[in-house]
Design an enzyme around this catalytic site. Structure first.
Site: not given
Length: 391
Positions: A95, A137
């Site tokens: 990310y 997630e």
């Protein structure tokens, strides 16, 4: 929580994102892959070449900007994308890389219009959105790993059987290479297959629906050959032509939100086009075996009989069900399309409908079902590829 000032700045960028969103995401992917080519082991190369991934990300960024005052509004989209991410093995450390190159792309495309205030606001907003994805997630990964026979990321599977279903679809029966059983999965879910293809520098990932009701010891995927559809064809042609019984491939745990509620007994209809029949087989077989008395319709559209997969299987189940209707229309024949009249005749509009197939097919089916009075809550759909919004 984002400050009022940050939210105001993000909202002010909505018109810019509407106009330049795809340009920004195209620059983003180009620059990120140049700096981090290892990420090409995760991303779908075909979607990149066709511009689908760029459009999908642009839609997501735009939606986040539009709903920045109430990010819960995009939670269904977050969950759908997160399912795809965990199926591909996206990790928290990816990310910050995405954030860095997304902000650089905004600056590169917008130039002086991308002021420090705008870049700082988007950096803050991206941090909040990334944290949401990472949290969702992480929960999914833990659930995958902790379920019976579960795992996270990828696991070796052996091709136990390979069966031709139609002119362009082959089924692969996959069993764990370590001899264990497979986890239970919900009808409609998918897995990712990760392949090392000789002569190719990077790994290839593709997501395929599980095309049969849950079995204790195997998965089945049914793959359409995209032989004439470069660059999509690289993986499907390799699977069709080169992968044989006894070969080992890497597989992710089942994921996906497009699933049948198997506890219901209200009327249900499955409407599919082409290879969109694959998740429907899992759902239909589940109904046929668990609630055979449930009022059920199966409508399928194919090019012709030679391209029609699973016809005999469906008929076999229909014969054993109490209240099931089945109809196929072939586009090579006159009146060979699923029209509003066909839907009105076959579908009980008081129940639920599951739709899967090419995007134009689904847009048409959803439009016609709405015209027949069905609500969005009654209509469930899934399509192949990145999470691009249907109109």
């Amino acid at each position: 929580m984002l400050s009022n000032e940050t939210r105001a700045i993000i909202k002010s960028t909505v018109p810019v994102l509407e106009e330049h969103g795809t340009a920004i995401t195209t620059v983003f992917y180009k620059n990120m892959f140049e700096a981090h080519p290892e990420l090409l082991n995760i991303f779908n190369h075909a979607n990149q070449k066709q511009g689908r991934q760029q459009a999908a990300l642009a839609n997501t960024v735009y939606a986040a900007a539009v709903h920045i005052d109430n990010l819960e509004a995009i939670l269904p989209a977050v969950v759908q994308i997160a399912n795809k991410h965990v199926s591909l093995g996206i990790k928290p450390e990816h990310y910050p890389i995405v954030g860095e190159y997304l902000l650089k792309a905004i600056k590169e495309v917008l130039g002086e219009a991308a002021t420090d205030d705008i870049i700082n606001a988007w950096a803050e907003a991206y941090g909040v959105i990334a944290d949401a994805f990472i949290g969702v997630e992480q929960d999914m990964y833990e659930k995958m790993e902790n379920q019976t026979n579960g795992w996270k990321f990828f696991k070796n599977f052996t091709v136990a059987r390979k069966e031709k279903e139609s002119e362009n679809i082959i089924s692969f029966y996959l069993t764990p290479a370590d001899g264990s059983n497979v986890p239970a999965y919900e009808p409609g879910q998918y897995i990712s297959v990760r392949l090392t293809i000789p002569g190719e520098e990077y790994l290839f990932n593709r997501q395929y629906s599980l095309s049969q009701a849950a079995q204790p010891d195997e998965f089945r995927i049914s793959v359409k050959s995209e032989r004439d559809n470069d660059p999509n064809g690289r993986v499907s042609v390799y699977l069709h032509d080169e992968v044989n019984v006894g070969d080992v491939i890497e597989v992710s745990a089942p994921a996906g939100e497009f699933v049948l509620d198997a506890t219901k007994e209200s009327p249900v209809a499955f409407v599919s086009g082409g290879v969109g029949i694959t998740p429907m087989m899992s759902m239909f077989e589940t109904v046929a075996t668990m609630t055979p008395e449930r009022p059920t319709t199966f409508l399928h559209a194919a090019r012709n009989e030679s391209f029609h997969a699973f016809d005999k299987d469906i008929r076999k189940y229909v014969e054993k069900m109490d209240n099931a209707k089945y109809k196929t229309l072939y586009s090579d024949q006159p009146e060979g399309f699923i029209t509003r009249e066909v839907l009105a005749e076959m579908v009980d509009v008081t129940g639920e409908v599951y739709v899967c197939g090419p995007v134009p097919f689904m847009e048409s089916m959803i439009t016609e079902l709405r015209a027949l009075g069905m609500t969005d809550e009654q209509i469930h759909f899934e399509f192949f590829g990145p999470a691009v919004a249907l109109q």
